[in-house]
Scaffold this motif. Sequence first.
Motif, PDB file in Angstrom:
ATOM      1  N   ARG A   1      67.516 -51.000 -21.804  1.00 58.57           N
ATOM      2  CA  ARG A   1      67.946 -51.761 -23.002  1.00 58.57           C
ATOM      3  C   ARG A   1      69.479 -51.825 -23.061  1.00 58.57           C
ATOM      4  O   ARG A   1      70.099 -51.418 -24.058  1.00 58.57           O
ATOM      5  N   VAL A   2      70.036 -52.315 -21.945  1.00 60.02           N
ATOM      6  CA  VAL A   2      71.490 -52.424 -21.811  1.00 60.02           C
ATOM      7  C   VAL A   2      71.822 -53.834 -21.332  1.00 60.02           C
ATOM      8  O   VAL A   2      71.134 -54.368 -20.453  1.00 60.02           O
ATOM      9  N   VAL A   3      72.865 -54.429 -21.910  1.00 61.58           N
ATOM     10  CA  VAL A   3      73.337 -55.727 -21.421  1.00 61.58           C
ATOM     11  C   VAL A   3      74.820 -55.627 -21.055  1.00 61.58           C
ATOM     12  O   VAL A   3      75.530 -54.717 -21.506  1.00 61.58           O
ATOM     13  N   ARG A   4      75.260 -56.586 -20.215  1.00 62.88           N
ATOM     14  CA  ARG A   4      76.640 -56.595 -19.737  1.00 62.88           C
ATOM     15  C   ARG A   4      77.391 -57.795 -20.311  1.00 62.88           C
ATOM     16  O   ARG A   4      76.916 -58.923 -20.224  1.00 62.88           O
ATOM     17  N   PHE A   5      78.550 -57.487 -20.893  1.00 68.38           N
ATOM     18  CA  PHE A   5      79.457 -58.539 -21.355  1.00 68.38           C
ATOM     19  C   PHE A   5      80.618 -58.642 -20.365  1.00 68.38           C
ATOM     20  O   PHE A   5      81.133 -57.615 -19.913  1.00 68.38           O
ATOM     21  N   CYS A   6      81.096 -59.859 -20.078  1.00 69.65           N
ATOM     22  CA  CYS A   6      82.314 -60.023 -19.280  1.00 69.65           C
ATOM     23  C   CYS A   6      83.472 -60.299 -20.231  1.00 69.65           C
ATOM     24  O   CYS A   6      83.401 -61.240 -21.036  1.00 69.65           O
TER      25      CYS A   6
ATOM     26  N   GLY B   1      74.141 -67.295 -29.623  1.00 72.21           N
ATOM     27  CA  GLY B   1      75.182 -68.147 -29.045  1.00 72.21           C
ATOM     28  C   GLY B   1      76.193 -67.373 -28.215  1.00 72.21           C
ATOM     29  O   GLY B   1      77.334 -67.794 -28.047  1.00 72.21           O
ATOM     30  N   VAL B   2      75.773 -66.223 -27.681  1.00 68.14           N
ATOM     31  CA  VAL B   2      76.633 -65.445 -26.772  1.00 68.14           C
ATOM     32  C   VAL B   2      75.774 -65.053 -25.563  1.00 68.14           C
ATOM     33  O   VAL B   2      74.751 -64.379 -25.716  1.00 68.14           O
ATOM     34  N   ALA B   3      76.204 -65.481 -24.378  1.00 67.26           N
ATOM     35  CA  ALA B   3      75.413 -65.197 -23.170  1.00 67.26           C
ATOM     36  C   ALA B   3      75.866 -63.895 -22.529  1.00 67.26           C
ATOM     37  O   ALA B   3      77.070 -63.642 -22.410  1.00 67.26           O
ATOM     38  N   VAL B   4      74.891 -63.083 -22.139  1.00 68.10           N
ATOM     39  CA  VAL B   4      75.156 -61.781 -21.502  1.00 68.10           C
ATOM     40  C   VAL B   4      74.232 -61.631 -20.292  1.00 68.10           C
ATOM     41  O   VAL B   4      73.319 -62.430 -20.108  1.00 68.10           O
ATOM     42  N   ILE B   5      74.462 -60.585 -19.520  1.00 68.26           N
ATOM     43  CA  ILE B   5      73.625 -60.306 -18.345  1.00 68.26           C
ATOM     44  C   ILE B   5      72.731 -59.087 -18.635  1.00 68.26           C
ATOM     45  O   ILE B   5      73.253 -58.022 -19.014  1.00 68.26           O
ATOM     46  N   PRO B   6      71.421 -59.220 -18.440  1.00 68.28           N
ATOM     47  CA  PRO B   6      70.537 -58.050 -18.603  1.00 68.28           C
ATOM     48  C   PRO B   6      70.689 -57.125 -17.392  1.00 68.28           C
ATOM     49  O   PRO B   6      70.667 -57.591 -16.248  1.00 68.28           O
ATOM     50  N   VAL B   7      70.822 -55.837 -17.635  1.00 71.30           N
ATOM     51  CA  VAL B   7      71.129 -54.913 -16.526  1.00 71.30           C
ATOM     52  C   VAL B   7      69.889 -54.583 -15.677  1.00 71.30           C
ATOM     53  O   VAL B   7      70.012 -54.201 -14.515  1.00 71.30           O
ATOM     54  N   SER B   8      68.694 -54.809 -16.215  1.00 76.13           N
ATOM     55  CA  SER B   8      67.479 -54.487 -15.439  1.00 76.13           C
ATOM     56  C   SER B   8      67.393 -55.298 -14.145  1.00 76.13           C
ATOM     57  O   SER B   8      66.734 -54.882 -13.205  1.00 76.13           O
ATOM     58  N   VAL B   9      68.082 -56.443 -14.088  1.00 76.67           N
ATOM     59  CA  VAL B   9      67.998 -57.250 -12.856  1.00 76.67           C
ATOM     60  C   VAL B   9      68.650 -56.538 -11.667  1.00 76.67           C
ATOM     61  O   VAL B   9      68.433 -56.931 -10.523  1.00 76.67           O
ATOM     62  N   PHE B  10      69.417 -55.510 -11.937  1.00 78.28           N
ATOM     63  CA  PHE B  10      70.078 -54.778 -10.852  1.00 78.28           C
ATOM     64  C   PHE B  10      69.247 -53.581 -10.376  1.00 78.28           C
ATOM     65  O   PHE B  10      69.750 -52.719  -9.655  1.00 78.28           O
ATOM     66  N   TYR B  11      67.982 -53.512 -10.846  1.00 76.67           N
ATOM     67  CA  TYR B  11      67.060 -52.457 -10.403  1.00 76.67           C
ATOM     68  C   TYR B  11      65.852 -53.090  -9.722  1.00 76.67           C
ATOM     69  O   TYR B  11      65.256 -54.036 -10.270  1.00 76.67           O
ATOM     70  N   ALA B  12      65.474 -52.554  -8.556  1.00 72.86           N
ATOM     71  CA  ALA B  12      64.340 -53.111  -7.803  1.00 72.86           C
ATOM     72  C   ALA B  12      63.052 -53.046  -8.615  1.00 72.86           C
ATOM     73  O   ALA B  12      62.218 -53.942  -8.549  1.00 72.86           O
ATOM     74  N   ASP B  13      62.890 -51.963  -9.400  1.00 74.26           N
ATOM     75  CA  ASP B  13      61.632 -51.833 -10.146  1.00 74.26           C
ATOM     76  C   ASP B  13      61.763 -52.362 -11.572  1.00 74.26           C
ATOM     77  O   ASP B  13      60.896 -52.153 -12.404  1.00 74.26           O
ATOM     78  N   GLY B  14      62.875 -53.034 -11.858  1.00 80.14           N
ATOM     79  CA  GLY B  14      63.042 -53.629 -13.182  1.00 80.14           C
ATOM     80  C   GLY B  14      63.334 -52.608 -14.275  1.00 80.14           C
ATOM     81  O   GLY B  14      63.224 -52.920 -15.469  1.00 80.14           O
ATOM     82  N   ARG B  15      63.700 -51.405 -13.905  1.00 81.18           N
ATOM     83  CA  ARG B  15      64.025 -50.378 -14.897  1.00 81.18           C
ATOM     84  C   ARG B  15      64.889 -50.970 -16.012  1.00 81.18           C
ATOM     85  O   ARG B  15      65.896 -51.622 -15.751  1.00 81.18           O
ATOM     86  N   ASP B  16      64.469 -50.698 -17.245  1.00 82.72           N
ATOM     87  CA  ASP B  16      65.127 -51.357 -18.373  1.00 82.72           C
ATOM     88  C   ASP B  16      65.568 -50.302 -19.389  1.00 82.72           C
ATOM     89  O   ASP B  16      64.741 -49.743 -20.108  1.00 82.72           O
TER      90      ASP B  16
END
Length: 386
Positions: free
Chosen positions: A361-366, A344-359
């Motif tokens: 295992r980090v998420v972004r909270f605002c 019940g907490v929405a976050v942004i996956p950081v891999s979307v900011f990489y062209a090759d989808g590098r992951d």
Amino acid sequence: METPVRIDSRFPNMGTTIFTVMSRLAAECGAVNLSQGFPDFQAEPALFDAVHRHMLAGRNQYAPMAGMPELRQAIVDKVAALYGVRYDVESEVTVTAGATQAIFTAIAAFVRPGDEVIVFEPVYDSYVPAIETVGGTAVYAQLTFPDYVPDWEQVARLITPKTRMIIVNSPHNPTGSLFSTVDREKLAKLISGTDIVVLSDEVYEHILFDGEQHASLCAHPELATRSIVVSSFGKTYHITGWKIGYVVGPAALMAEFRKVHQFNVFTVHTPSQLGLAEYMQDAGRHLRLAAFYQEKRDFFRQLLAATPFELLPCRGTYFQLARYDRISDLPDREFAEWMTREVGVAVIPVSVFYADGRDDRVVRFCFAKQESTLKAAAERLGKAFL
Ligand code: PMP
Ligand code: GLN
């Protein structure tokens, strides 16, 4: 409705921006939305009063193409006070419909088919589509993990005769890292003597923590002569929905910018410009922003301290990155979706900011949220992980 048109999609692989995807999912699931970056608290009534007053006074027709003179003057004065450089009000500042339009317009003005543009990954999601729309090619430099600092030797290797532009962003979204004065110096050295234009996304210019100073490219005499510097009132005055920002840059670069701007948006909402020009006169309103968000950052970090998330440093912006490998080995997109649906907490996956989808295992909270929102999120995290 059906269309008889056979579409040869210009962007066959392009999906919807992650900010829309996650905010929509958060709403569907009733999750606390710490994904898309926007405040859930109000701006000051004085700003609304000023805009309203100008509306009632009949200031409701087209503004001049470059922006209302009152607002351009206020911007030039602010930039001079902060960074020690005085741009020309007539020819070196343009008011835009937010930073996104400013960035798109700058890219369209300078990048031609076949040109290369260096960007730093993780890269804010609007840059590369804009580059590709005008036929340019994005060339990816890396901010090193997990400190997210530029590797200037790598950048040096990426520069070619085709490099038309370098896009930098400090304070940096999504990582909260900062360009240092040394970074600025290294960039200046690398491109000295070239025709490379720098597009500097400084929308978080007032949100730096622990006494850090913003290394604006405006304040670097050499870089300023080849840079378009972008800022946004959305971030500074808690009005992301107003979509008003600005660019400053040398007259010859600004003239090219305006050639596109005039047929792209032409001009921006007049009463808001006048209201902002007035509201900006009190410098405390932007100068106090760092302390305001530092308190939120510290509050949020404290709330998360007991959870298994590993918090990365946050030196600026209103975003907090966290590693979650102690919680899950899901890829970050799946983890973000699971967090939204199940925790019940929405976050942004950081891999979307990489062209090759590098992951990593980090998420972004605002954390640009009321304390009650941050607490509600922390309660849900506590229930799930403690
Ligand atoms: N650049 C960065 C780094 C951002 O984070 C944002 C918005 N969050 C923008 C540009 C776009 O700003 P605006 O809403 O003014 O278009
Ligand atoms: N830039 C904001 C963020 O990083 C979102 C802006 C948008 O939704 N386009 O969350």
